[in-house]
Design an enzyme around this catalytic site. Structure first.
Site, PDB file in Angstrom:
ATOM      1  N   GLY A  50      39.386 106.147  47.062  1.00 45.56           N
ATOM      2  CA  GLY A  50      38.436 105.216  46.454  1.00 45.56           C
ATOM      3  C   GLY A  50      37.900 104.202  47.444  1.00 45.56           C
ATOM      4  O   GLY A  50      36.700 103.905  47.473  1.00 45.56           O
ATOM      5  N   CYS A  51      38.782 103.675  48.272  1.00 51.00           N
ATOM      6  CA  CYS A  51      38.360 102.658  49.242  1.00 51.00           C
ATOM      7  C   CYS A  51      37.463 103.256  50.316  1.00 51.00           C
ATOM      8  O   CYS A  51      36.530 102.609  50.787  1.00 51.00           O
ATOM      9  CB  CYS A  51      39.580 101.984  49.858  1.00 51.00           C
ATOM     10  SG  CYS A  51      40.522 101.051  48.633  1.00 51.00           S
ATOM     11  N   THR A  52      37.724 104.514  50.683  1.00 55.85           N
ATOM     12  CA  THR A  52      36.864 105.189  51.661  1.00 55.85           C
ATOM     13  C   THR A  52      35.484 105.427  51.063  1.00 55.85           C
ATOM     14  O   THR A  52      34.463 105.160  51.716  1.00 55.85           O
ATOM     15  CB  THR A  52      37.515 106.512  52.113  1.00 55.85           C
ATOM     16  OG1 THR A  52      38.774 106.211  52.731  1.00 55.85           O
ATOM     17  CG2 THR A  52      36.619 107.260  53.089  1.00 55.85           C
ATOM     18  N   ALA A  55      33.685 101.994  50.941  1.00 59.75           N
ATOM     19  CA  ALA A  55      33.312 101.513  52.273  1.00 59.75           C
ATOM     20  C   ALA A  55      32.156 102.329  52.848  1.00 59.75           C
ATOM     21  O   ALA A  55      31.217 101.768  53.432  1.00 59.75           O
ATOM     22  CB  ALA A  55      34.518 101.559  53.209  1.00 59.75           C
TER      23      ALA A  55
END
Length: 159
Positions: A50-52, A55
């Site tokens: 999710g964070c990738t 970002a």
């Protein structure tokens, strides 16, 4: 996740000041961007799916956000080494800041009680705060979904 409205920022609040280290070893302060619109987004952990996604969405939208006068700062509780590897692997060209003691996340209402599979714990709440040029909160979003977040944010900002 449990709502924690007492600690959340609201439109018109003064954005808390901070200085944190970025992936290039430089101290970055909110005051460095006085007079600009600043998107401060809090993400739980570098290099997770999710964070990738989030970002990379910010990276891919950076030109249009910059053209509209917005600066992007990503903040996570990760140690600086993990942030460096994340920025390099994903070619992230905006500042990613290390908030290991989560003091900045707490000041922004992005640290609090979470529930996952019946387990209750303290952690980072995926959040985005847009700071206006005068240092006040222009937009505050908590418990955002990573996928599609940047597009929804751009629509909300008219960018």
């Amino acid at each position: 996740m449990t709502e924690n409205p007492a600690t959340r920022l609201a439109v018109g609040d003064t954005a808390p000041a901070f200085t944190l280290q970025d992936q290039d070893g430089r101290p970055v302060s909110l005051r460095d961007y006085a007079g600009k619109h600043v998107i401060v987004y809090f993400y739980p952990a570098a290099s997770t799916p999710g964070c990738t996604t989030q970002a990379c969405d910010f990276r891919d939208s950076l030109a249009s956000l910059s053209a509209a006068g917005y600066v992007v700062l990503g903040i996570s509780p990760d140690p600086i080494g993990k942030i460096i590897r994340f920025a390099e692997k994903e070619s992230l060209t905006f500042p990613l800041l290390s908030d290991e003691d989560h003091a900045v996340a707490a000041a922004y209402g992005a640290w609090g009680e979470k529930k996952n599979y019946g387990r209750v714990y303290e952690g980072l709440i995926r959040s985005t705060i847009v700071v206006a040029p005068d240092g006040t909160v222009e937009l505050a979003q908590y418990n955002v979904k990573a996928t599609g977040h940047v597009e929804r944010l751009r629509r909300a900002l008219g960018v």
